[in-house]
Each structure stands twice: as structure tokens, then as C-alpha cells.
Design an enzyme around this catalytic site. Structure first.
Site, mmCIF file in Angstrom:
data_model
loop_
_atom_site.group_PDB
_atom_site.id
_atom_site.type_symbol
_atom_site.label_atom_id
_atom_site.label_comp_id
_atom_site.label_asym_id
_atom_site.label_seq_id
_atom_site.Cartn_x
_atom_site.Cartn_y
_atom_site.Cartn_z
ATOM 1 N N HIS A 79 -0.455 0.049 -10.066
ATOM 2 C CA HIS A 79 -1.176 -0.895 -9.196
ATOM 3 C C HIS A 79 -1.644 -2.137 -9.976
ATOM 4 C CE1 HIS A 79 -3.584 -0.986 -5.174
ATOM 5 N NE2 HIS A 79 -3.257 -2.214 -5.565
ATOM 6 N N ARG A 118 0.858 -1.185 0.000
ATOM 7 C CA ARG A 118 0.000 0.000 0.000
ATOM 8 C C ARG A 118 0.897 1.239 0.000
ATOM 9 N NH1 ARG A 118 -3.529 -2.480 -1.774
ATOM 10 N NH2 ARG A 118 -5.577 -2.932 -0.897
ATOM 11 N N GLU A 148 -2.983 7.449 -4.548
ATOM 12 C CA GLU A 148 -3.107 7.088 -5.960
ATOM 13 C C GLU A 148 -4.555 7.265 -6.430
ATOM 14 O OE1 GLU A 148 -1.697 2.967 -5.367
ATOM 15 O OE2 GLU A 148 -3.691 2.277 -5.950
HETATM 16 C C1 DGY Z 1 -5.750 -5.804 -3.093
HETATM 17 O O1 DGY Z 1 -6.305 -6.863 -3.361
HETATM 18 O O2 DGY Z 1 -5.737 -5.357 -1.966
HETATM 19 C C2 DGY Z 1 -5.067 -5.097 -4.200
HETATM 20 O O3 DGY Z 1 -4.385 -3.998 -3.876
HETATM 21 C C3 DGY Z 1 -5.919 -4.994 -5.416
HETATM 22 O O4 DGY Z 1 -5.665 -6.224 -5.994
#
Ligand code: DGY
Length: 323
Positions: free
Chosen positions: A289, A242, A271
Site C-alpha cells: 500500500h 482498494r 490488509e
Molecule cells: C488513500 O488515500 O485512500 C490511500 O489509500 C492512502 O493513501
């Protein structure tokens, strides 16, 4: 009989949307842009389930809805730090996620980024596409070797363990682990990994550091200026977890003054807005991402949501309940 109403906040793979339509009265967000807190509140009022994802910020404003019809947030994704836990609890909401099915692909992207930044793949592609390549020479775009180096993994859950497997068996890397709780010795043994006591003792030992811990307030700016200063001047930081885990201002300083070797990011704080100074850092690789972005995984995530909904509406505890 009236069908259960579910709202999906973003477009999903076609096959999964078709399955949702077969089972429920589905509201799709056809525009596929993140919904406002107001629109999310309306969704909570008028639907039996809301199916959000990482781009929805489920703040107290969106969740504190008296008399909400919605009793489950079936999140599409493993991370759920975008959902305010205390509001969800106060509203008596069940929250589920989609673990396991995205571990392989997220670890693949982390390994991709690790290789790209060490071997200057982003730099090289930019040079070639801009017509600037003048040919092979011994000193051209020399990066750093990956095989046999030391990889520090921060957060040794499912994705961290998959990353360790790739690095250890594919590239003969030595694995060091930092994790909130003690990792079972049998799990560490699978990749001959060693768990260290603290992040501060991990960082100086590593040639690469890959982040796989949860986001949210508890880990906000876990990697700050002091921690970046603990890394070797040749080491690389990889973040597929993250954005908020890394203090981007401190990272920009470290990259600009070359106090670390480089970084590779799949996630960003705030983001899809990107801090403009990041774009000026050549020792940085960036992806939008893409961790779970393979068709197989995105469909598997959808199947997991469907299974969670089915359990919930059958009066059972969904297997992926997190709140
Ligand atoms: C998640 O699953 O948390 C991702 O960041 C999106 O796939």
C-alpha cells in the site's frame, strides 16, 4: 483559552505533527498501531476532532457514541470506505478527505506496478538476489511489451486520469475508460480516451486493466471470477484502489491456472493480512500500500487535513467535505 483537542490515530510526517501541535491540544497514538473500536469510541467522547486514516475501521460500534464531543472526522487519505457512512450521518459528523494531492504519486505507483508485472521486474529481482542468475540469454525472463498496448481504466476520477496521462504520453498506450457516470468529452480528449458502456465490454479489449474506482460495499468483488474470465489470457490486472474490489480467491485461481497474464497489487482485502496463496503466485507483483507514500505527498495530505480543520472550526464548510 482552552485549546481544541484533536486525536491523530497514526503517526504523521514530523512537519505536520509540529503544525498540529502549534494549533491544537494534540493526542498522538505514539504506538502507531491501529486503534481498537473501544479506543476510537473514547477518542470520539473526549476530542473535538478525530483524524483517522485507512487503517482505522470506523464501524457503527466506534461511531455510535451518544454525547460525543467529536463533530468532525478529518480523514488523512482520499478513500473513506473505512468510515461507516450511515453512522457518521446519524451522528451528524462532518467527514473530510484529502483528494488531488495524492493523484500523481498513486498513478506513479500504478504505472510502476504495470511496468513491473509486464517486464517481470519482481521475478528478476528475486532471481538476482537469490544468486540464481546465470547470465543473459535470448529466452531469459521474457515479458510483454508495454508501449502501444491498450490500457483499460476502471474509474476515471483524478487518479484514473493521471494514470491515463502517464500511459498515453509516456508509453503511447490506447486508453479505454469505464466510469459510473459519463465522462466529459473534453477530459477524454486529453488522452484520446474512449469511454465504453460497461466493465464487461471493457475487459476483453484490454492488455492491461487498472482499477481506480472507490472501494466499499458497492464495489466489493467488482472483479470476480466471471470478470477475470473476460480478460485476455495475456492481460494484466493492476489494483492501487482498494483490496475489496478484487475477489482474491478468484484472482488466485486465474493466476494459478494462467487464465490471465498476471496481476500487480498495492492493496489487499483485509490488509495487512495477505492471503497465503498470493505469495505462491510468481506472475504477481505486490507492494505494501505505497500509493501515496512519498514525503511530499504525505506532507501535502497533512496540509489538506489542517486546512479542513481550520475551515470547520471557523464555522465554514471544509473544502474536502465528503459526508
Ligand atoms: C488513500 O488515500 O485512500 C490511500 O489509500 C492512502 O493513501
Amino acid at each position: 483559552m482552552e485549546r481544541l483537542k484533536v486525536l491523530v490515530t497514526r503517526r504523521w510526517p514530523e512537519a505536520i505533527e509540529a503544525k498540529l501541535h502549534a494549533r491544537y491540544d494534540v493526542t498522538l497514538n505514539e504506538s502507531d498501531v491501529p486503534m481498537s473500536p473501544g479506543a476510537l469510541r473514547d477518542a470520539m467522547l473526549n476530542h473535538d476532532a478525530v483524524l483517522p486514516t485507512v487503517t482505522d475501521t470506523l464501524t457503527p460500534e466506534a461511531l455510535n457514541v451518544p454525547n460525543a464531543r467529536c463533530k468532525i472526522l478529518a480523514n488523512y487519505g482520499v478513500g473513506y470506505s473505512h468510515i461507516c457512512e450511515s453512522s457518521a450521518k446519524a451522528q451528524g459528523l462532518v467527514v473530510t478527505n484529502t483528494p488531488d494531492v495524492l493523484s500523481d504519486c498513486t498513478a506513479d505507483i500504478a504505472m510502476t506496478l504495470l511496468l513491473m508485472v509486464a517486464r517481470r521486474a519482481g521475478d528478476g529481482e528475486r532471481e538476482l538476489r537469490s544468486g540464481g542468475w546465470s547470465g543473459w540469454r535470448p529466452t531469459h525472463m521474457v515479458g510483454r511489451k508495454v508501449s502501444g498496448k491498450t490500457l483499460g481504466i476502471v474509474g476515471f476520477g483524478r487518479i484514473g486520469q493521471e494514470m491515463a496521462r502517464r500511459a498515453h504520453f509516456g508509453f503511447g498506450m490506447k486508453i479505454l475508460v469505464q466510469n459510473r457516470s459519463q465522462v466529459d468529452a473534453s477530459i477524454l480528449a486529453q488522452t484520446n480516451a474512449t469511454q465504453v458502456d460497461s466493465l464487461d465490454s471493457l475487459l476483453p479489449e484490454c492488455d492491461f486493466v487498472s482499477l481506480h474506482c472507490p472501494g466499499g460495499a458497492a464495489n466489493r468483488h467488482l472483479i470476480n471470477a466471471d470478470r477475470l474470465a473476460l480478460m485476455k489470457p495475456t492481460a494484466y490486472l493492476i489494483n492501487t484502489a482498494r483490496g475489496e474490489i478484487v475477489d482474491e480467491h478468484a484472482l488466485i485461481q486465474a493466476l494459478s491456472f494462467e487464465t490471465i497474464g498476471g496481476a500487480a497489487l498495492d492493496v489487499f482485502d483485509g490488509e495487512p493480512r495477505i492471503a497465503p496463496a498470493l505469495l505462491d503466485c510468481d506472475n504477481l507483483v505486490m507492494l505494501p500500500h505505497l500509493g501515496s507514500a512519498s514525503l511530499e505527498t504525505r506532507e501535502a495530505m497533512g496540509e489538506r487535513v489542517l486546512a479542513n480543520l481550520e475551515d470547520f472550526f471557523a464555522g465554514q464548510t471544509p473544502r474536502d467535505r465528503v459526508i
